[in-house]
Design an enzyme around this catalytic site. Structure first.
Site, short mmCIF file in Angstrom:
data_model
loop_
_atom_site.label_atom_id
_atom_site.label_comp_id
_atom_site.label_asym_id
_atom_site.label_seq_id
_atom_site.Cartn_x
_atom_site.Cartn_y
_atom_site.Cartn_z
N HIS A 133 -3.86 0.08 14.57
CA HIS A 133 -2.67 -0.76 14.56
C HIS A 133 -2.07 -0.87 15.96
O HIS A 133 -2.09 0.10 16.73
CB HIS A 133 -1.58 -0.18 13.65
CG HIS A 133 -1.90 -0.22 12.20
ND1 HIS A 133 -2.28 -1.36 11.54
CD2 HIS A 133 -1.86 0.75 11.25
CE1 HIS A 133 -2.46 -1.10 10.26
NE2 HIS A 133 -2.22 0.19 10.07
N HIS A 150 0.82 -1.21 0.00
CA HIS A 150 0.00 0.00 0.00
C HIS A 150 0.85 1.26 0.00
O HIS A 150 2.01 1.25 0.40
CB HIS A 150 -0.96 0.03 1.19
CG HIS A 150 -0.32 0.22 2.54
ND1 HIS A 150 0.02 -0.82 3.36
CD2 HIS A 150 0.04 1.34 3.22
CE1 HIS A 150 0.56 -0.37 4.47
NE2 HIS A 150 0.59 0.96 4.41
N GLU A 156 -3.96 3.45 1.98
CA GLU A 156 -4.31 3.62 3.38
C GLU A 156 -4.49 5.10 3.67
O GLU A 156 -3.75 5.94 3.15
CB GLU A 156 -3.21 3.07 4.29
CG GLU A 156 -3.49 3.25 5.78
CD GLU A 156 -2.30 2.97 6.68
OE1 GLU A 156 -2.52 2.60 7.84
OE2 GLU A 156 -1.15 3.13 6.22
#
Length: 308
Positions: free
Chosen positions: A247, A215, A266
């Site tokens: 995360h 990403h 993202e």
């Protein structure tokens, strides 16, 4: 830390399948600003907050993925010095002339052990964010879409993770901030590296194939803006991979989704500040689910396997 050498990620050049569909996506949904097109068919974008001419570039191709990822360095002398260090490290380099990319100076291009093409450059035309440098407003009220602050980092999948980590640490002075281990407790599954005070500027995952993009990431300012981004993606029927969630690695709030060509993107907010006296964080195999997705503490198989 390399704040007087490599400054920051500067641009990502990504392949798309349908150019005009992708232009609409990146301007209307992502909220990027188109800044130019060149004779080779590349389309250039920046976020509204960025000052340099471009940070994200697309071109039409038969397969999706990433052509290269570029870092801006301090000045021309630094560019020369780092090219010399690359050659001392046994890495072949190629100089691309100024103007080969719109409003971008001479670039040093090379391939790293994971198979990816990386570029260094010192000069890119500064076109500003439109707010000026004297008594500026804090933002424009007429932005579109998600409207990220900056192109922030990339996560790359490839074969020789150890070699790429050594190159970034030994040649460019990047610092290891976090790592995730495989089941043997010794081998790195993933490494997160920084050249700044961010939690990471580039990351690598060990993978059976070289030169894969997982990403490209864009920064938002708050968790509320991540939620708003999810709303915009849903309104536009964009394929969402996972999120909004959080995360364990880097502590960032995140949402992953795909552009019309299948390239994963993202948007995230948060994450801690890094300083060179900090100790790297290690995640063991039994907790790698929490490392990636802290709330449900388990991995999304698509997140691990879908790359371009």
């Amino acid at each position: 830390m390399a704040m007087t050498g490599v400054l920051r990620p500067g641009h990502a050049v990504v392949r798309v399948l349908d150019l005009e569909e992708s232009v609409r996506f990146y301007t209307e949904v992502m909220g990027l600003k188109e800044t130019g097109r060149d004779a080779s068919g590349r389309v250039y974008f920046k976020t509204h907050a960025e000052h340099d001419h471009s940070s994200f570039v697309i071109r039409k191709a038969s397969t999706a993925g990433m052509d290269c990822f570029g870092f801006k360095v301090l000045d021309a002398a630094t560019l020369d010095r780092l090219e010399g260090r690359l050659r001392e490290h046994g890495v072949a380099t190629e100089r691309r002339p100024a103007g080969d990319m719109l409003d971008t100076g001479e670039r040093v291009r090379f391939q790293i052990p994971t198979g990816h093409i990386i570029e260094l450059y010192a000069d890119k035309t500064r076109i500003g964010n439109g707010l000026g440098f004297v008594n500026p407003e804090v933002w424009f009220p007429d932005f579109k879409g998600i409207n990220p602050v900056r192109m922030d980092h990339s996560l790359l999948y490839g074969t020789d993770l150890d070699g790429s980590r050594r190159l970034f640490e030994e040649v460019f002075g990047f610092s290891l901030t976090e790592r995730a281990l495989l089941e043997d407790g010794q081998t790195d599954l993933a490494v997160f590296l920084t050249c700044s005070t961010k939690a990471h500027d580039i990351a690598f995952v060990r993978h059976a194939e070289p030169d894969k993009l997982h990403h490209v990431s864009f920064l938002l300012q708050s968790w509320e803006q991540v939620l708003r981004a999810a709303d915009i993606l849903s309104m536009n029927r964009v394929s969402i991979d996972i999120g909004p969630t959080r995360h364990g690695i880097t502590h960032g709030a995140t949402i992953y989704f795909f552009d019309p060509s299948g390239n994963r993107l993202e948007t995230f907010a948060g994450g801690y500040d890094y300083y060179p006296d900090m100790h790297p964080i290690t995640w063991t195999w039994d907790e790698v689910g929490a490392a990636i997705f802290y709330h449900d503490r388990k991995l999304n198989e698509r997140f691990l396997t879908v790359v371009t």
